[in-house]
Design a protein around this motif. Structure first.
Motif, PDB file in Angstrom:
ATOM      1  N   ARG A  91      -1.997  -0.173   1.696  1.00 22.76           N
ATOM      2  CA  ARG A  91      -0.936  -0.742   0.873  1.00 22.76           C
ATOM      3  C   ARG A  91      -1.196  -2.232   0.704  1.00 22.76           C
ATOM      4  NH1 ARG A  91       2.428   0.707  -2.085  1.00 22.76           N
ATOM      5  NH2 ARG A  91       4.462   0.388  -1.157  1.00 22.76           N
ATOM      6  N   GLY A 132       1.360   3.790   4.013  1.00 21.69           N
ATOM      7  CA  GLY A 132       1.094   5.151   3.585  1.00 21.69           C
ATOM      8  C   GLY A 132       1.343   6.163   4.690  1.00 21.69           C
ATOM      9  N   ALA A 186       3.917  -4.926  -0.005  1.00 19.92           N
ATOM     10  CA  ALA A 186       4.486  -3.593   0.227  1.00 19.92           C
ATOM     11  C   ALA A 186       5.580  -3.686   1.286  1.00 19.92           C
ATOM     12  CB  ALA A 186       3.390  -2.635   0.672  1.00 19.92           C
TER      13      ALA A 186
END
Length: 356
Positions: free
Chosen positions: A32, A52, A36
């Motif tokens: 990411r 993730g 994020a």
């Protein structure tokens, strides 16, 4: 933040205590990007992602500790023998995640109002958690701990806001090194579609999924209807150049001309090329695109100006249906936005692109 704003506002209305985790540095094959986010509540709700999945459990635990103590934490995650199984990044990347009690109400308000705002946060040391909010006019709220540091960071904000970029930067204040994460919050990208043809229908729907504000322009009321475009934010039944003159078009605006008719597309392209639009694309085969460029040259436009037009529009992914063509157009816009400018080899060689 925009992708989790609905959950955050819902939790706030219910009186939840919220912690916010943000990727402030990323290297290697990090899953990411910087910026994020994972929001979480004391009651165990979560929204967003910082990895993730591979370190979310550890970040959740850090968030609970932050909510209990009120103290921020800067966590470092990467592959190692000790943490490979529990919290390692199997992709081989390394990320730094800053976890804090949620205190971003100005950001929530700016996102909901589609306004630009930058938030600078000290992520380590004595003043960790201190924040300076700077809007697009330069007005400030808060402090990072010293007037000198505030001045240095505020001077960097305009360029970052213009680029829509977020990053961690090092500064020197009172002889000390200070790491400050500066996050840009910008309005939604704006997709302007000229031509309410069939391809425009899935294009608008998919763009909304990507967070775009969308506008469709077509003087033909038979095509530009709410029934055909239930997902659009704005339908304008006017000639393209007249309609675009009323819009605010800047680097966050992407213009797609699907009219496939010179009496519609040429005025639209003139208006687009007179603007600072981030992307300009036009439907048509290589032959049609070449003829279009010749018309624009004959009308006095420079090579530099017409070189901004992406045509034939879209990446060559073998698209045939309107939905597939819409995906190819958005894929090209994303590529251009991230500096991955497609070469001519990616364009269709012979076939005429379908129109709606």
């Amino acid at each position: 933040m925009r992708d989790i704003i609905n959950e955050i506002t819902e939790w706030q209305s219910e009186g939840e205590e919220i912690a916010l985790a943000t990727v402030v540095r990323a290297s290697g094959s990090a899953p990411r990007p910087v910026g994020a986010k994972l929001a979480l509540t004391k009651s165990g709700r979560m929204a967003g992602s910082v990895s993730g999945g591979c370190v979310e459990g550890a970040v959740f635990e850090a968030g609970q500790e932050v909510l209990a103590s009120g103290q921020t934490q800067l966590k470092h995650y990467g592959i190692s023998d000790e943490m490979a199984f529990d919290v390692g990044l199997s992709c081989g990347g390394v990320i730094d995640v800053f976890v804090e009690p949620f205190a971003h109400q100005p950001v929530v308000e700016a996102i909901l109002a589609d306004q630009s705002l930058a938030v600078a946060t000290v992520i380590a040391g004595e003043f960790a958690g201190n924040q300076l909010v700077v809007d697009e006019q330069g007005a400030r709220q808060g402090t990072l701990g010293s007037p000198a540091l505030d001045e240095q960071v505020a001077a960097d904000v305009p360029a970052l806001l213009e680029a829509g970029k977020s990053e961690t930067r090092g500064y020197t204040a009172a002889g000390d090194e200070v790491d400050v994460y500066i996050e840009s919050h910008t309005p939604r990208r704006h997709l302007v579609v000229v031509g309410a043809v069939h391809i425009a229908i899935p294009l608008v729907a998919y763009a909304r999924e990507l967070g775009y504000r969308t506008t469709v322009i077509d003087p033909r009321g038979l095509f530009a209807t709410g029934e055909r475009f239930p997902d659009v934010d704005e339908l304008i039944e006017e000639w393209p150049d007249e309609a675009m003159a009323k819009l605010t078009i800047g680097p966050m605006t992407d213009i797609v001309v699907l009219a496939h008719d010179s009496k519609f597309e040429d005025p639209a392209l003139h208006a687009a090329l007179d603007s600072r639009a981030g992307y300009i694309g036009a439907m048509g085969s290589k032959k049609t695109s070449a003829e279009r460029l010749e018309r624009l040259r004959a009308e006095g436009l420079s090579e530099e100006s017409i070189g901004r037009i992406h045509g034939p529009i879209g990446l060559n992914i073998g698209a045939r249906t309107p939905a597939e063509i819409a995906i190819s157009i958005l894929a090209e816009i994303i590529a251009v936005r991230h500096g991955k400018v497609p070469g001519s080899a990616l364009k269709p060689a012979k076939s005429e692109q379908p129109v709606g």
